[in-house]
Design an enzyme around this catalytic site. Structure first.
Site, PDB file in Angstrom:
ATOM      1  N   LYS A   1       0.863  -1.191   0.000  1.00 46.63           N
ATOM      2  CA  LYS A   1       0.000   0.000   0.000  1.00 46.63           C
ATOM      3  C   LYS A   1       0.886   1.223   0.000  1.00 46.63           C
ATOM      4  O   LYS A   1       1.927   1.228   0.679  1.00 46.63           O
ATOM      5  CB  LYS A   1      -0.834   0.031   1.297  1.00 46.63           C
ATOM      6  CG  LYS A   1      -2.198  -0.583   1.165  1.00 46.63           C
ATOM      7  CD  LYS A   1      -3.142   0.002   2.207  1.00 46.63           C
ATOM      8  CE  LYS A   1      -3.440  -0.960   3.320  1.00 46.63           C
ATOM      9  NZ  LYS A   1      -4.309  -0.446   4.358  1.00 46.63           N
TER      10      LYS A   1
ATOM     11  N   ARG B   1       5.684   1.662   7.338  1.00 46.74           N
ATOM     12  CA  ARG B   1       5.102   0.966   8.477  1.00 46.74           C
ATOM     13  C   ARG B   1       5.907  -0.319   8.698  1.00 46.74           C
ATOM     14  O   ARG B   1       6.083  -1.108   7.768  1.00 46.74           O
ATOM     15  CB  ARG B   1       3.650   0.612   8.184  1.00 46.74           C
ATOM     16  CG  ARG B   1       3.078  -0.215   9.286  1.00 46.74           C
ATOM     17  CD  ARG B   1       1.676  -0.641   8.976  1.00 46.74           C
ATOM     18  NE  ARG B   1       1.179  -1.404  10.103  1.00 46.74           N
ATOM     19  CZ  ARG B   1       0.449  -2.501   9.980  1.00 46.74           C
ATOM     20  NH1 ARG B   1       0.133  -2.963   8.788  1.00 46.74           N
ATOM     21  NH2 ARG B   1       0.044  -3.130  11.047  1.00 46.74           N
TER      22      ARG B   1
ATOM     23  N   GLU C   1      -3.882   5.882   9.952  1.00 45.33           N
ATOM     24  CA  GLU C   1      -2.507   5.467  10.219  1.00 45.33           C
ATOM     25  C   GLU C   1      -1.534   6.086   9.222  1.00 45.33           C
ATOM     26  O   GLU C   1      -0.417   6.447   9.584  1.00 45.33           O
ATOM     27  CB  GLU C   1      -2.419   3.933  10.216  1.00 45.33           C
ATOM     28  CG  GLU C   1      -3.079   3.352  11.471  1.00 45.33           C
ATOM     29  CD  GLU C   1      -3.326   1.858  11.400  1.00 45.33           C
ATOM     30  OE1 GLU C   1      -4.341   1.472  10.799  1.00 45.33           O
ATOM     31  OE2 GLU C   1      -2.522   1.094  11.941  1.00 45.33           O
TER      32      GLU C   1
ATOM     33  N   ASP D   1     -16.559 -11.120   8.693  1.00 40.48           N
ATOM     34  CA  ASP D   1     -16.983  -9.751   8.412  1.00 40.48           C
ATOM     35  C   ASP D   1     -18.141  -9.362   9.329  1.00 40.48           C
ATOM     36  O   ASP D   1     -19.227  -9.926   9.244  1.00 40.48           O
ATOM     37  CB  ASP D   1     -17.407  -9.685   6.934  1.00 40.48           C
ATOM     38  CG  ASP D   1     -17.656  -8.263   6.484  1.00 40.48           C
ATOM     39  OD1 ASP D   1     -18.589  -7.631   7.017  1.00 40.48           O
ATOM     40  OD2 ASP D   1     -16.914  -7.798   5.614  1.00 40.48           O
TER      41      ASP D   1
ATOM     42  N   GLU E   1     -15.749   2.329  14.068  1.00 39.67           N
ATOM     43  CA  GLU E   1     -16.260   3.540  13.411  1.00 39.67           C
ATOM     44  C   GLU E   1     -17.652   3.334  12.825  1.00 39.67           C
ATOM     45  O   GLU E   1     -18.370   4.304  12.607  1.00 39.67           O
ATOM     46  CB  GLU E   1     -15.291   3.968  12.302  1.00 39.67           C
ATOM     47  CG  GLU E   1     -13.963   4.462  12.846  1.00 39.67           C
ATOM     48  CD  GLU E   1     -12.925   4.690  11.759  1.00 39.67           C
ATOM     49  OE1 GLU E   1     -13.296   5.104  10.657  1.00 39.67           O
ATOM     50  OE2 GLU E   1     -11.729   4.435  12.038  1.00 39.67           O
ATOM     51  N   ASN E   2     -17.999   2.080  12.541  1.00 38.62           N
ATOM     52  CA  ASN E   2     -19.237   1.838  11.783  1.00 38.62           C
ATOM     53  C   ASN E   2     -20.336   1.089  12.519  1.00 38.62           C
ATOM     54  O   ASN E   2     -21.495   1.209  12.152  1.00 38.62           O
ATOM     55  CB  ASN E   2     -18.916   1.046  10.511  1.00 38.62           C
ATOM     56  CG  ASN E   2     -18.139   1.883   9.530  1.00 38.62           C
ATOM     57  OD1 ASN E   2     -18.652   2.861   9.008  1.00 38.62           O
ATOM     58  ND2 ASN E   2     -16.888   1.516   9.305  1.00 38.62           N
TER      59      ASN E   2
ATOM     60  N   ARG F   1     -20.071  -6.781   9.501  1.00 36.26           N
ATOM     61  CA  ARG F   1     -21.278  -6.240   8.874  1.00 36.26           C
ATOM     62  C   ARG F   1     -22.192  -7.384   8.411  1.00 36.26           C
ATOM     63  O   ARG F   1     -23.391  -7.369   8.657  1.00 36.26           O
ATOM     64  CB  ARG F   1     -20.879  -5.367   7.680  1.00 36.26           C
ATOM     65  CG  ARG F   1     -22.044  -4.600   7.095  1.00 36.26           C
ATOM     66  CD  ARG F   1     -21.599  -3.608   6.062  1.00 36.26           C
ATOM     67  NE  ARG F   1     -20.189  -3.717   5.722  1.00 36.26           N
ATOM     68  CZ  ARG F   1     -19.569  -2.855   4.938  1.00 36.26           C
ATOM     69  NH1 ARG F   1     -20.218  -1.843   4.438  1.00 36.26           N
ATOM     70  NH2 ARG F   1     -18.299  -3.000   4.648  1.00 36.26           N
TER      71      ARG F   1
ATOM     72  N   ILE G   1     -14.875  -1.604  12.538  1.00 33.92           N
ATOM     73  CA  ILE G   1     -16.008  -1.956  13.405  1.00 33.92           C
ATOM     74  C   ILE G   1     -16.318  -0.795  14.351  1.00 33.92           C
ATOM     75  O   ILE G   1     -17.469  -0.379  14.488  1.00 33.92           O
ATOM     76  CB  ILE G   1     -15.696  -3.245  14.199  1.00 33.92           C
ATOM     77  CG1 ILE G   1     -15.575  -4.428  13.232  1.00 33.92           C
ATOM     78  CG2 ILE G   1     -16.753  -3.505  15.261  1.00 33.92           C
ATOM     79  CD1 ILE G   1     -15.093  -5.733  13.876  1.00 33.92           C
TER      80      ILE G   1
ATOM     81  N   LEU H   1     -10.795  -1.489  16.488  1.00 33.68           N
ATOM     82  CA  LEU H   1     -11.558  -2.679  16.130  1.00 33.68           C
ATOM     83  C   LEU H   1     -11.679  -2.767  14.614  1.00 33.68           C
ATOM     84  O   LEU H   1     -12.557  -2.156  14.006  1.00 33.68           O
ATOM     85  CB  LEU H   1     -12.956  -2.614  16.775  1.00 33.68           C
ATOM     86  CG  LEU H   1     -12.993  -2.299  18.280  1.00 33.68           C
ATOM     87  CD1 LEU H   1     -14.428  -2.096  18.747  1.00 33.68           C
ATOM     88  CD2 LEU H   1     -12.316  -3.404  19.088  1.00 33.68           C
ATOM     89  N   GLY H   2     -10.760  -3.516  14.009  1.00 40.24           N
ATOM     90  CA  GLY H   2     -10.818  -3.753  12.565  1.00 40.24           C
ATOM     91  C   GLY H   2     -10.872  -5.249  12.356  1.00 40.24           C
ATOM     92  O   GLY H   2     -11.567  -5.957  13.100  1.00 40.24           O
TER      93      GLY H   2
ATOM     94  N   HIS I   1      -0.724  -2.108  16.734  1.00 41.51           N
ATOM     95  CA  HIS I   1      -1.649  -1.012  16.375  1.00 41.51           C
ATOM     96  C   HIS I   1      -1.239   0.299  17.035  1.00 41.51           C
ATOM     97  O   HIS I   1      -2.073   1.190  17.218  1.00 41.51           O
ATOM     98  CB  HIS I   1      -3.104  -1.308  16.826  1.00 41.51           C
ATOM     99  CG  HIS I   1      -3.781  -2.429  16.117  1.00 41.51           C
ATOM    100  ND1 HIS I   1      -4.646  -3.288  16.754  1.00 41.51           N
ATOM    101  CD2 HIS I   1      -3.733  -2.841  14.824  1.00 41.51           C
ATOM    102  CE1 HIS I   1      -5.113  -4.174  15.889  1.00 41.51           C
ATOM    103  NE2 HIS I   1      -4.560  -3.924  14.708  1.00 41.51           N
TER     104      HIS I   1
HETATM  105  P1  ADP Z   1      -8.500  -3.790   8.680  1.00 42.94           P
HETATM  106  O1  ADP Z   1      -8.140  -4.151  10.077  1.00 42.94           O
HETATM  107  O2  ADP Z   1      -8.256  -4.904   7.704  1.00 42.94           O
HETATM  108  O3  ADP Z   1      -7.969  -2.434   8.234  1.00 42.94           O
HETATM  109  P2  ADP Z   1     -11.058  -2.450   8.880  1.00 42.94           P
HETATM  110  O4  ADP Z   1     -10.563  -1.473   9.884  1.00 42.94           O
HETATM  111  O5  ADP Z   1     -11.495  -1.947   7.558  1.00 42.94           O
HETATM  112  O6  ADP Z   1     -10.084  -3.678   8.676  1.00 42.94           O
HETATM  113  O7  ADP Z   1     -12.314  -3.203   9.551  1.00 42.94           O
HETATM  114  C1  ADP Z   1     -12.959  -4.265   8.932  1.00 42.94           C
HETATM  115  C2  ADP Z   1     -14.181  -4.648   9.767  1.00 42.94           C
HETATM  116  O8  ADP Z   1     -15.071  -3.513   9.851  1.00 42.94           O
HETATM  117  C3  ADP Z   1     -14.976  -5.786   9.151  1.00 42.94           C
HETATM  118  O9  ADP Z   1     -15.390  -6.688  10.160  1.00 42.94           O
HETATM  119  C4  ADP Z   1     -16.201  -5.067   8.600  1.00 42.94           C
HETATM  120  O10 ADP Z   1     -17.330  -5.887   8.533  1.00 42.94           O
HETATM  121  C5  ADP Z   1     -16.389  -3.969   9.610  1.00 42.94           C
HETATM  122  N1  ADP Z   1     -17.263  -2.934   9.068  1.00 42.94           N
HETATM  123  C6  ADP Z   1     -17.007  -2.086   8.054  1.00 42.94           C
HETATM  124  N2  ADP Z   1     -18.108  -1.338   7.787  1.00 42.94           N
HETATM  125  C7  ADP Z   1     -19.081  -1.738   8.651  1.00 42.94           C
HETATM  126  C8  ADP Z   1     -20.438  -1.356   8.901  1.00 42.94           C
HETATM  127  N3  ADP Z   1     -21.028  -0.400   8.200  1.00 42.94           N
HETATM  128  N4  ADP Z   1     -21.093  -1.975   9.903  1.00 42.94           N
HETATM  129  C9  ADP Z   1     -20.508  -2.925  10.635  1.00 42.94           C
HETATM  130  N5  ADP Z   1     -19.238  -3.337  10.454  1.00 42.94           N
HETATM  131  C10 ADP Z   1     -18.524  -2.751   9.487  1.00 42.94           C
END
Ligand code: ADP
Length: 395
Positions: free
Chosen positions: A14, A85, A379, A277, A328-329, A279, A326, A203-204, A174
């Site tokens: 990246k 990184r 990041e 995932d 943020e969303n 979501r 997770i 939380l990703g 992290h």
């Molecule tokens: P990474 O650690 O690979 O960078 P991210 O920070 O993008 O990953 O987080 C990925 C997670 O965020 C996945 O579990 C995804 O389902 C969740 N996520 C992203 N958008 C949403 C949403 N709108 N609602 C719930 N979970 C979400």
């Protein structure tokens, strides 16, 4: 200062060119499937996106495309530094470091601690140095922020020789994200970071929590490896250390197979039997899928327990930060987590929580509550900032 940020993965690379003060991004991209057939690099420049095949599938080839893009856009002259990184800096690095042959050697010495990540980071650095030989290169470590943890937090109760001879201790990961969102949270709260006791939850796909006292990490949930702690997308987080021996005897699995399953087949995926995932799990849970419901419940329960544990590290708590895909969303994960943490003084503001989605940072708690906030992590921006500071001789 225009800074190129590089994040080399095992089969991906990246990069982003950004201005370290304003955060403006001039160009970004992602090379994927490196080392195999069908490798390609995607470059985003504003509204435009180009995808270029990489027949040799190599890092240098990807950097060749990047250089051509920079030249085509007249951007090459602007780049002043390259920030990399690097996942593991062991006990050696508690801050970013300008890359010298000696620093490269030290990163190589940390390969046993991060056998999948550090070699990929090194390959990215070497290819970037070949392409941008005249520029200063800086390594920014995922572990560095947590080097301020006290022994009581970072030592395992194992034979002392394992620590002194083999570096068996908790390092945490992290760090760039935890440091960034703690600073942003202080800004949003309108208080100096130096005065604040914060818990940050990244939380990703990987998940970790950190206790941040006055801007310094004093505890975190990940340990020797990024497998410890919370339930994650495909990682188990904490399990009984007796598990591998038990399973080896019961199921005839090798240590390698067990470790791979704990990293790749566990967590939300393992519990739900469906997906890693969140979501998709939330949608399946709403349809009544029992595994999806259980997975999200265990995820939240373990997160809340860990946040409460971090409050012990801090003594008092001035705020809880949610970040990562997770954090943020998922309004549902945030609401359920705060509901389990009412003993710490959290009271959700439902409307604010429902409204806080990616791109909208801010508080999600009611007046009188200990504040919980959503902060969008960045990041790349943090790596650019730290790189520019080091190159400019700043703090
Ligand atoms: P990474 O650690 O690979 O960078 P991210 O920070 O993008 O990953 O987080 C990925 C997670 O965020 C996945 O579990 C995804 O389902 C969740 N996520 C992203 N958008 C949403 C949403 N709108 N609602 C719930 N979970 C979400």
């Amino acid at each position: 200062m225009w800074t190129l940020v590089v994040n080399g993965g095992s089969s991906s690379l990246k990069f982003a060119l950004l201005e370290s003060d304003s955060g403006e991004v001039a160009l970004s991209g992602l090379a994927e499937r490196l080392g195999s057939d069908g490798a390609s690099v995607r470059v985003d420049r504003g509204d435009e996106r180009v995808t270029v095949p990489l027949p040799r599938g190599s890092y240098p080839e990807a950097f060749g495309v990047l250089l051509a893009e920079l030249d085509a856009l007249g951007l090459r002259e602007r780049v002043r530094a390259v920030g990399h990184r690097v996942v593991h800096g062991g006990e050696r690095f508690s801050a970013p470091a300008q890359i010298t042959p000696e620093v490269l050697e030290a990163i190589r010495a940390c390969v046993p601690l991060a056998p999948l990540h550090n070699p990929a980071n090194l390959a990215g650095i070497e290819a970037a140095q070949a392409a941008f030989g005249e520029l200063p290169h800086v390594a920014v470590f995922d572990t560095a922020f947590h080097q301020t943890m006290p022994q009581v937090a970072y030592r395992y109760a194992v034979p002392e020789a394992w620590y002194s001879q083999h570096g068996v201790r908790r390092y945490g990961f992290h760090g760039t994200s935890h440091a960034y969102v703690a600073g942003e949270a202080a800004r949003l709260l309108g208080r100096p970071l130096e005065e604040l006791n914060l818990v940050t939850a990244h939380l990703g796909n990987g998940c970790s929590v950190a206790a941040v006292q006055g801007g310094r990490s004093v505890d975190t949930s990940m340990g020797l490896t990024p497998l410890e702690g919370l339930v994650m997308g495909t990682r188990s987080g904490d399990v009984d250390p007796g598990l591998p021996d038990y399973l080896a005897r019961q199921a005839g699995l090798s240590l390698t197979q067990i470790t791979a399953a704990l990293n790749k087949d566990s967590g939300l995926l393992g519990l739900s039997g469906l997906t890693n995932d969140l979501r998709e799990l939330e949608q399946a849970a709403a349809r009544g899928h029992a595994g999806a419901q259980l997975a999200t419940e265990v995820f939240v329960y373990r997160l809340a327990k860990t946040v409460a544990g971090m409050a012990v590290a801090l003594g008092t708590l001035d705020g809880l930060v949610f970040t990562g895909g997770i954090g943020e969303n998922s309004a549902a994960v945030r609401a359920a987590t705060l509901a389990r943490l009412s003993l710490l003084g959290f009271r959700l503001d439902e409307a604010a929580n429902a409204g806080a989605v990616r791109g909208q940072a801010g508080p999600i708690t009611a007046p009188g509550s200990v504040p919980a906030l959503v902060v969008n992590t960045d990041e790349e921006r943090m790596i650019a900032r730290e790189t520019a500071q080091l190159v400019a001789g700043g703090p």
